[in-house]
Design a protein around this motif. Structure first.
Motif, mmCIF file in Angstrom:
data_model
loop_
_atom_site.group_PDB
_atom_site.id
_atom_site.type_symbol
_atom_site.label_atom_id
_atom_site.label_comp_id
_atom_site.label_asym_id
_atom_site.label_seq_id
_atom_site.Cartn_x
_atom_site.Cartn_y
_atom_site.Cartn_z
ATOM 1 N N PHE A 25 0.858 -1.181 0.000
ATOM 2 C CA PHE A 25 0.000 0.000 0.000
ATOM 3 C C PHE A 25 0.898 1.236 0.000
ATOM 4 O O PHE A 25 1.750 1.395 0.886
ATOM 5 N N ARG A 26 0.702 2.097 -0.968
ATOM 6 C CA ARG A 26 1.556 3.272 -1.117
ATOM 7 C C ARG A 26 1.074 4.407 -0.220
ATOM 8 O O ARG A 26 -0.130 4.557 0.031
ATOM 9 N N ASP A 27 2.022 5.207 0.224
ATOM 10 C CA ASP A 27 1.690 6.393 1.004
ATOM 11 C C ASP A 27 1.103 7.459 0.088
ATOM 12 O O ASP A 27 1.669 7.759 -0.964
ATOM 13 N N GLY A 28 0.004 8.032 0.502
ATOM 14 C CA GLY A 28 -0.650 9.063 -0.286
ATOM 15 C C GLY A 28 -2.055 9.307 0.223
ATOM 16 O O GLY A 28 -2.580 8.561 1.048
ATOM 17 N N SER A 29 -2.662 10.352 -0.276
ATOM 18 C CA SER A 29 -4.012 10.723 0.150
ATOM 19 C C SER A 29 -5.011 10.506 -0.974
ATOM 20 O O SER A 29 -5.896 11.319 -1.188
ATOM 21 N N TRP A 30 -4.839 9.406 -1.710
ATOM 22 C CA TRP A 30 -5.757 9.125 -2.812
ATOM 23 C C TRP A 30 -7.095 8.648 -2.258
ATOM 24 O O TRP A 30 -7.154 7.668 -1.507
ATOM 25 N N PRO A 31 -8.195 9.292 -2.616
ATOM 26 C CA PRO A 31 -9.505 8.832 -2.123
ATOM 27 C C PRO A 31 -9.907 7.529 -2.788
ATOM 28 O O PRO A 31 -9.651 7.310 -3.969
ATOM 29 N N ILE A 32 -10.524 6.667 -2.022
ATOM 30 C CA ILE A 32 -10.989 5.391 -2.537
ATOM 31 C C ILE A 32 -12.512 5.380 -2.512
ATOM 32 O O ILE A 32 -13.126 5.722 -1.497
ATOM 33 N N PRO A 33 -13.169 5.032 -3.613
ATOM 34 C CA PRO A 33 -14.636 4.954 -3.607
ATOM 35 C C PRO A 33 -15.115 3.891 -2.617
ATOM 36 O O PRO A 33 -14.553 2.791 -2.545
ATOM 37 N N GLY A 34 -16.142 4.214 -1.876
ATOM 38 C CA GLY A 34 -16.627 3.286 -0.868
ATOM 39 C C GLY A 34 -17.097 1.970 -1.441
ATOM 40 O O GLY A 34 -16.907 0.912 -0.824
ATOM 41 N N GLU A 35 -17.677 2.004 -2.648
ATOM 42 C CA GLU A 35 -18.178 0.767 -3.237
ATOM 43 C C GLU A 35 -17.066 -0.127 -3.776
ATOM 44 O O GLU A 35 -17.312 -1.290 -4.106
ATOM 45 N N ARG A 36 -15.823 0.378 -3.850
ATOM 46 C CA ARG A 36 -14.715 -0.419 -4.382
ATOM 47 C C ARG A 36 -13.863 -1.033 -3.284
ATOM 48 O O ARG A 36 -12.856 -1.690 -3.581
ATOM 49 N N ILE A 37 -14.243 -0.851 -2.031
ATOM 50 C CA ILE A 37 -13.474 -1.460 -0.938
ATOM 51 C C ILE A 37 -13.440 -2.987 -1.054
ATOM 52 O O ILE A 37 -12.380 -3.604 -0.855
ATOM 53 N N PRO A 38 -14.548 -3.672 -1.372
ATOM 54 C CA PRO A 38 -14.449 -5.121 -1.593
ATOM 55 C C PRO A 38 -13.494 -5.492 -2.714
ATOM 56 O O PRO A 38 -12.840 -6.548 -2.646
ATOM 57 N N ASP A 39 -13.377 -4.652 -3.748
ATOM 58 C CA ASP A 39 -12.435 -4.948 -4.829
ATOM 59 C C ASP A 39 -10.994 -4.848 -4.350
ATOM 60 O O ASP A 39 -10.129 -5.599 -4.815
ATOM 61 N N VAL A 40 -10.725 -3.914 -3.442
ATOM 62 C CA VAL A 40 -9.382 -3.819 -2.869
ATOM 63 C C VAL A 40 -9.050 -5.104 -2.113
ATOM 64 O O VAL A 40 -7.940 -5.643 -2.215
ATOM 65 N N ALA A 41 -10.025 -5.611 -1.343
ATOM 66 C CA ALA A 41 -9.813 -6.864 -0.629
ATOM 67 C C ALA A 41 -9.587 -8.019 -1.588
ATOM 68 O O ALA A 41 -8.712 -8.868 -1.367
ATOM 69 N N ALA A 42 -10.365 -8.065 -2.670
ATOM 70 C CA ALA A 42 -10.222 -9.152 -3.640
ATOM 71 C C ALA A 42 -8.869 -9.104 -4.338
ATOM 72 O O ALA A 42 -8.184 -10.129 -4.471
ATOM 73 N N LEU A 43 -8.459 -7.931 -4.791
ATOM 74 C CA LEU A 43 -7.173 -7.803 -5.474
ATOM 75 C C LEU A 43 -6.009 -8.098 -4.534
ATOM 76 O O LEU A 43 -4.999 -8.673 -4.951
#
Length: 343
Positions: A25-43
């Motif tokens: 996970f890179r350091d930064g303040s990039w916003p993540i869409p709430g509906e894509r949180i499961p995709d982050v877990a999957a990837l």
């Protein structure tokens, strides 16, 4: 493999507390869409997703060594948690309800024979979902409100070691909050008795939803001493829980926390309706075709070249059969002629 995913939100914030070297996970303040949180877990677990995720916070990492488990903890009713600064945090854009059903389905599909541990639990709503080896590991886990209350007053509960400060054992709201912390403690404790499950090759999934802090805020107010003490106790419990799960999986886990003040919309699940055909006609008045998904080109090429190969095989076989000399090329005729000559 285990990937411990512990989701945390600090004012609608996604925070990563612990992660193995294989997940970057890179350091930064990039916003993540709430509906894509499961995709982050999957990837993070090495699974594919339908829509590409163009979020720079998650790097590729080591493709050959994926985490052994995912633990997702969602904290409701708080806009910020004083999580350790050693983690990485990202703001959440459009905080909508989400679920890890897609990740659980991927685990069931790819590791159905190995029966991995899948546990999805919301203590305040008495909502529990256990699949695979979780049924045997967590069969003694308290899941109903009555069971949670009785568990708190047992000799080995967290009440004997947890500093309550301004919280009370006689208040139902306080007991609900403390019972959720008891669930975190019991999950790590029960899993420690079955350490072999953390060393198998199938990934495990834990999805926990905590709403006790939200009820404390409604009961006493967010400026009250009770809410401040509960927030600090929750942060300490989450960090301890993350460390225990991270160690149980030998460091091959990602620990994250999601804390959301309020969701923008209620959680809805896709269902089929008997009126679906009539609704589709209204939404698509021009009878346009639906856009194909990313698997279309793969399936098209497989079918195309398979049909071409079969057609060529039929042509070659038919040509050779047509030009075959029965007396020379066929073993049936040759053996028959030899038998006639011998007679």
């Amino acid at each position: 493999q285990l990937f411990l995913l512990f989701l945390g939100v600090c004012g609608d914030e996604f925070s990563v507390l612990r992660s193995p070297q294989s997940v970057v996970f890179r350091d930064g303040s990039w916003p993540i869409p709430g509906e894509r949180i499961p995709d982050v877990a999957a990837l993070s677990m090495g699974f594919s997703v339908e829509d590409d995720l163009s979020w720079p916070g998650l790097a590729v990492g080591d493709l050959f060594h994926r985490p052994r488990a995912t633990v997702l903890v969602t904290v409701k009713g708080v806009d910020k948690l004083a999580l350790p600064v050693k983690g990485v945090s990202y703001p959440i854009e459009n905080a909508v309800p989400f679920s890890l059903d897609s990740v659980a389905n991927a685990i069931h599909t790819l590791f159905s024979e190995e029966t991995p541990v899948v546990l999805q639990l919301a203590p305040s709503e008495e909502r529990v979902y256990m699949v695979g080896k979780a049924n045997s590991v967590f069969e003694d886990l308290s899941v109903t409100l009555r069971q949670l209350r009785n568990r708190l007053f047992q000799d080995n509960s967290i009440l004997s070691s947890l500093p309550l400060n301004s919280l009370s054992r006689n208040n139902e709201v306080d007991l609900l909050f403390l019972s959720e912390l008891q669930v975190l403690h019991d999950i790590a404790s029960l899993l420690s008795r079955h350490k072999h499950l953390a060393k198998d090759h199938s990934p495990d999934l834990y999805s926990l939803e905590l709403a006790g802090l939200e009820e404390v805020g409604k009961r006493y107010g967010e400026d009250s001493q009770q809410f401040k003490d509960a927030s600090q106790i929750l942060v300490d419990s989450l960090q301890k829980f993350a460390d225990e799960m991270f160690n149980l999986y030998s460091g091959n886990a990602v620990v994250e926390v999601v804390a959301v003040k309020t969701f923008n919309s209620p959680l809805t699940r896709k269902t089929r309706s008997i009126l679906q055909s009539s609704q589709s006609e209204t939404e698509n008045p021009y009878n346009l075709a639906y856009p194909y998904n990313y698997n279309y080109s793969v399936i098209f090429n497989i079918i195309l070249w398979m049909m071409i190969g079969l057609a060529l095989a039929v042509i070659v076989i038919s040509y050779n059969l047509w030009n075959m000399d029965p007396g020379y090329d066929s073993i049936i005729y040759r053996m028959t002629n030899q038998k006639i000559r011998m007679d």
